[in-house]
Design an enzyme around this catalytic site. Sequence first.
Site, short mmCIF file in Angstrom:
data_model
loop_
_atom_site.label_atom_id
_atom_site.label_comp_id
_atom_site.label_asym_id
_atom_site.label_seq_id
_atom_site.Cartn_x
_atom_site.Cartn_y
_atom_site.Cartn_z
N GLY D 151 0.82 -1.19 0.00
CA GLY D 151 0.00 0.00 0.00
C GLY D 151 0.86 1.25 0.00
O GLY D 151 2.06 1.20 0.28
N CYS D 152 0.24 2.37 -0.35
CA CYS D 152 1.00 3.62 -0.46
C CYS D 152 1.53 4.06 0.90
O CYS D 152 2.73 4.31 1.06
CB CYS D 152 0.13 4.69 -1.10
SG CYS D 152 -1.50 4.92 -0.34
#
Lengths: 348, 348, 348, 348
Positions: D151-152
Site C-alpha cells: 500500500g501507499c
Amino acid sequence: MAELEIGIIGATGFSGVELYRLLCSHPEKPAVTLFSSSRDGQDITEEYPHLKGISTNSTLKKLSLEHIKRMDVVFSCAPSGVSRELLPPLLEAGIRVIDLAGDYRLKDSALYEKWYKKPAPPERWLHEAVYGLSEYNRESIKQAQLIANPGCYPTAVQLALLPLLKNNLIDPLSLITDAKSGLSGAGASLSKSSHYANANESLSIYKMNAHQHIPEMEQSFAQIGKSEVIMTFSTHLVPMTRGILATMYADLLPGVTTEIIYETLQQHYENEHFIRVHQENTPLSTNQVSGSNYCDISYSLDERTGRLTVYSVIDNLLKGAAGQALHNMNIMMGFNETSGLPLIPQFP
Amino acid sequence: MAELEIGIIGATGFSGVELYRLLCSHPEKPAVTLFSSSRDGQDITEEYPHLKGISTNSTLKKLSLEHIKRMDVVFSCAPSGVSRELLPPLLEAGIRVIDLAGDYRLKDSALYEKWYKKPAPPERWLHEAVYGLSEYNRESIKQAQLIANPGCYPTAVQLALLPLLKNNLIDPLSLITDAKSGLSGAGASLSKSSHYANANESLSIYKMNAHQHIPEMEQSFAQIGKSEVIMTFSTHLVPMTRGILATMYADLLPGVTTEIIYETLQQHYENEHFIRVHQENTPLSTNQVSGSNYCDISYSLDERTGRLTVYSVIDNLLKGAAGQALHNMNIMMGFNETSGLPLIPQFP
Amino acid sequence: MAELEIGIIGATGFSGVELYRLLCSHPEKPAVTLFSSSRDGQDITEEYPHLKGISTNSTLKKLSLEHIKRMDVVFSCAPSGVSRELLPPLLEAGIRVIDLAGDYRLKDSALYEKWYKKPAPPERWLHEAVYGLSEYNRESIKQAQLIANPGCYPTAVQLALLPLLKNNLIDPLSLITDAKSGLSGAGASLSKSSHYANANESLSIYKMNAHQHIPEMEQSFAQIGKSEVIMTFSTHLVPMTRGILATMYADLLPGVTTEIIYETLQQHYENEHFIRVHQENTPLSTNQVSGSNYCDISYSLDERTGRLTVYSVIDNLLKGAAGQALHNMNIMMGFNETSGLPLIPQFP
Amino acid sequence: MAELEIGIIGATGFSGVELYRLLCSHPEKPAVTLFSSSRDGQDITEEYPHLKGISTNSTLKKLSLEHIKRMDVVFSCAPSGVSRELLPPLLEAGIRVIDLAGDYRLKDSALYEKWYKKPAPPERWLHEAVYGLSEYNRESIKQAQLIANPGCYPTAVQLALLPLLKNNLIDPLSLITDAKSGLSGAGASLSKSSHYANANESLSIYKMNAHQHIPEMEQSFAQIGKSEVIMTFSTHLVPMTRGILATMYADLLPGVTTEIIYETLQQHYENEHFIRVHQENTPLSTNQVSGSNYCDISYSLDERTGRLTVYSVIDNLLKGAAGQALHNMNIMMGFNETSGLPLIPQFP
C-alpha cells in the site's frame, strides 16, 4: 411585528448554503426554513458540517405548498430545468420568489429551448419575471413577484459592458468575451470535471460558443444597453474554488478616448455600493473581491489597434449568485441595500 | 568518441533546472556543467533538494570563458537583459548557444528597446540568431550558432495560428489573444505576485496590451506566416504551477469552412511528433500536456458571428521553454528529435 | 459618548489586515488607525487592493507616541522580536495593548531567549502580561493592560488538550503533537518557502522539535492544565492559505473511558460560543471552520494501544490570531463576546 | 526474441494509467494490453486525453482468460475486494501477476476480513503471495508468481521504520504514525471527499485508528522487522494531487544515539537506487520526490523526551503504487532495476 420568514429551496447546493450563511447574519434576523425534496428529514450539518451549531432550525424540510406559503420570500436554488415546474404553483399562491436558476431569465421561450435544450417555463411567468441585475432594475425589482437572478458570468460581463454600450462607446458587433471561473460555479454535484485530480493544477476551456449564458447577456445588452449584440463567448475552468474574471474585447467607436471610458464607468457607478471602478491598466485579481459582493472593473486601451480590453472580477457565489440574490431581496423588502452582505473581501 | 559536453548558464532558474532534468535522462548521456555566477561553489541540491544524488557533477561553477569553451552546446537561462552582454564573448569564441531569454528574438533592435525597455544586444548577433520555433525553422536551426528559443506564450500562440495565417484562412487584423499561464512562468525569484497567499485561489490579469511577447509573435506572423498582424494580447496568472492555455479569436476569411480549418491544421502537423490536433469543439485542459513536450490544438467556429476561436495548451516549462530548447539541440546536433523528451504527459 | 479609537501596529501583515477587516464590521463602529513605521504615508490599498473603498482612513501612519496615546486599545501585529522594544513606551503611557507576537507570552525570560534566540522583553511587562487564551483567562483579560495573544498552533493544541489535562485523563508525559498549517501562518514576507512554485502541490515538515511555540504550550499546560508536560512537537506546511489541523496523541490514564473523554470536553465547552465538540471518530476538515472563529474538536480512542488521538481545527488567521485578539478586546471592553466575529464559516 | 507482453487489468484507474505511462517508456519496449471489464471497446484516450497519440494499442479490452494467458506479466489495478475473485483463475493458468490492491497482502485471512470487512481471498494464494516491498524481498520477488504490491502509506512508513526496528533502535510498542496523502491516493472514482470544492483549501483527518493499512504494516514489522508492533495510525487528506509524507514517533531504546540512527539508515540503504537518506533535522517536502520513484528519509531526535521523529516522503502513485510495481516487475524479469523508472523528480 411578525418575524420575517424566508425559505430556501434546493438548500443543499452551493448557492443555497451561501444564502443560508448570509441570512443567518442578516440584521433583520429572518427565520429561515431549508427545503430539499430529496433529503427531507436530514439535518443540513450532515452534508455541511461547517454549519454545526449555527441554528436550531437546520433540518431539511420536504417542499410542501402548505408550508412554503407562510414564507415572505422564497429563494429557489433548484437547478435550471427544475424551477420551470417547481415555481409556478408557488407563484400562483402569491409567494414572492427569487430564482437563482436560468429558467426565467430569457423572455423568449424559443431561445430558452434552443440554448438550454429543455422545454421552457410557462409564458406567463417568463413575462412576469424581472431580471434581477440589481444595479439596473431596482424599480422593477421592488415590485416584482418573481425575480430571475442573473447568471454568474452574465453578472461580471454586463456590469462591465452595459455602461459602454448604453453610451455608444464600443462597437456592439465587435464584442468578444473570454470568461474564467473557479470550480464552485459548477456546483456541488459530482462529475469527472469536478474531481480534484482532474481540476487541480489544470486550466480548461469548455462550452466554446455554446454556453447558455450567451442569450441572457445578449437580451440584456438589447434591453438595458439598447444595443443589438452578437457576442463570441468562451468559458474556462480555473483551479480555484471561488471567483470569476471576465476579459472583454471590443472596438472603440470613433472619437472615444480612454478618459471618456473612465468617466463613463466612474459616473455610472459612483453611487453604487458594490461596484468599484479602477483606473486604466490596473491589474485585477479575483481575490480582491473574494468573500464580498463587489464587482471590480478596469480596462486597457490598445492604442495600436483601437481595441478596448475591459475586465471585471466577482465572487461567483456572492455577486454572481447568493449575494446578488440577497441584494435583490433587500431591494424588494425595502431594507438597506447592503444589509447582511459582507462588505469587505476576505484576504488572504 | 568524445563525450558530449553541455553547459547550462543560469542553472538555478526553473528552466535551467528543467533542462538539467531532461539532459540527465538524455540517451546521448552528455556531461552537463552547471554555471551560476552568483552561487558558484554551491551545490545545486542546496536550493533544489529534489536533485540530491542525481549526479556527481552538481556543483555550480563560476562562468569562465576558458571553461565554457569546452562545451559543445551551451543553454543560457539567464534572464532577459543579461544574455545581451553575457553571450557575445561566448559566441565570438565559436560556442553554439541556445538562449532561452528574450534578448535575441527580435530582429529589430528598436523594437526590443521599446518593449523590453533595455538596450538591445549587438546587431550582429540579432542578425545571426535563428528563432528556435522547432517545427518551422528546422533547416536554419541545424546550421545555427545562436538560437533564440521562443517565449512561452508565443510558442502556444504561434503553433495554433501560423497554419491559419500561412494559408490565408483568418483575417490577420482581427486577431485577439487571451493567454493564461501558471505561476512557474514568472520564474523562481521572489515577488509579491508569486507569494503563495497572493497567487493561490486567485486569477489575475496583468500586462494588458503591454507584454514583451507581442512583437515576438508579430515578427513571426510576418516572417513565417506572411501576414502583417497587429494583435491585441492579454495575459493572466492562473493558480497552478505549470501550463499555458491560449485562446485566440479571429474573423474567418470568406469561404473558409470548419472542414478547411481542420484539414489545414491536421495536414500541417501530421508528421510532427509534438503537435496534436483535435477535432472541432474539443475541450482542452493544460493537464493533458503537463510534463510533456506536446502542444495540443483545437478550435471552435462561432457560426453566428463567423469568428473562429482557436486554442492551444502547452507545458510552459517544456514546450514553452526547456523542452523546446532540447528539441532544438537535438535538431542542431542531428540527434533523433524526440531524444530525451518525455513523450507522455504525467497525469494526474 | 466618545467614539472608540483603535490602533493597529504592523497593519500590513496578514493578521493586521484581518483585524482591520473585522474591526470595520464591528458593531461598536470603532475609528481604526493603521500604523506602519516602514510605509507611513502610503495607502493600505496599494498593497491590499481588496480594501479599496472600505474606509476613508486607510492611510498608513507613522508610529508616534503622541498619536497612539489617543487610542483606547492598540493591537500590535509587529513580528516577534520587535514588539519587545516597541511596546514598553506605549505601556508606560498607559495604553492597553493586545500583542499578537510571541514576545510577551513566556513568563520566563530565559526560556524566551532559548527558543526565540533573541533578547527577552523587560521582566516587568513579561510579568504583567496576561496570556490571552480567551476561554481560559477571561477574568484576567478583563483587567489586563497587556495581553499576549496566543500563537496559532498553541491555540488549536491547548483548546483540545487543556480539558483532558486539567481532569487528569491523559498521561502528560506521553504527549505528542503533529501540527499542520496553511501558508498564511508564515506571514506576508517573501521567502523561498512561501514562493508559490515551492509551496504549491507540496507538503513539508519543518522545525522538528524546535518550534518556538513549544514552551508556550508547556507553560500553559502547567499553569492552566496543572500538568508538567514535555511535549514532542512537529509542524508541517500544507498547500492551502488558511487553516490549522493539530493531531495529538496521548496515553489514557487508567480507568478513563471514551465516554468520560466526550463528557469532559462537552461539559467543559458547553457554554462557549466558539468551541464545537464533535462525537468520537468524527473526521474533521479545516474548511469547516475557515472564515470563522470556531475551534472544532474530536477524538478517537485506539483500543488496541489505549492511546487517545485528539484533533482540532481552526482558522489560523481568526481563532489563531486576529479573531482571538478581537475576542479578547471584546472581553476587555465589556462588549458582547461575539461582537464583530464572523460566526459562520465560509464554505465552499 | 519474442516480444514482452504485459497486461494491465483495471487500466482506467490512476495506478493503471501511471503504469501505462511508465511501460510506454520502458527500454524493453513491451507490448501493453489494457483490460477493463466495464469499458471494453472504448479507447482509453476518451477518459484520459493526455494519452492521445501515444500508442496504436489504446483500446480497452474485455478481460478474457484466453487473451490474458498470452501475457508475460499482468498488473492488476482492480480495487481491493475485486482481485480476490478476479486473480485466482489467472494464477491457476500460470500467469505471473503483480496485484496493486490490498487483497493478497495479509497472510492471515481473519485479519483481512476484520480490517477490510470483506471475505478473504483463497488461502492458497494468500500463502503464495510475495509482499512486494522491493528493497526487502528481492529474492522472493524474483521467484514469485503473485506479488502483493504494498500500500501507499505502508511503503513510506516501512521504508523509514524497518531499519530501526530490525536493529532494535526504537521501542516497537511506542510507535505512532501520523500520515498525510494527496488526493490521488483516493483514486479516480467520484466521491464527496474528492470533489474539488471539498478537497481544495482544506486539510482533513480521516479513518483514525481504523485504516486497513494498519495490519499490513504490523505484519511486515513482525516478519521483516522482527518486532511485535501495535501502532497508532492516523491519516490525513492534503489538498494536492500527489505525495505522501509520513511522520513517525517512537521512543529510542537505551544507549541509542542520533549518530547510530543516521549510520543505520545510511548503511541500510547505501546501495539502494531509490532511497535517499538525509542528515538529521533536514526538512523534507513531498515535491522533492514528486514524479520519481524515490523515498526520502530524515529524522529528528527530541533530546528533551528521548523520542525520535522519523519522516519520509514518496510520490504515492510511483513509489507508493505504479513505480514500485514496475520495480518489482524489473526484479522478477531480471531487468535492470531502474529500467523505465523516472529517476529525477519533476520540479517545479
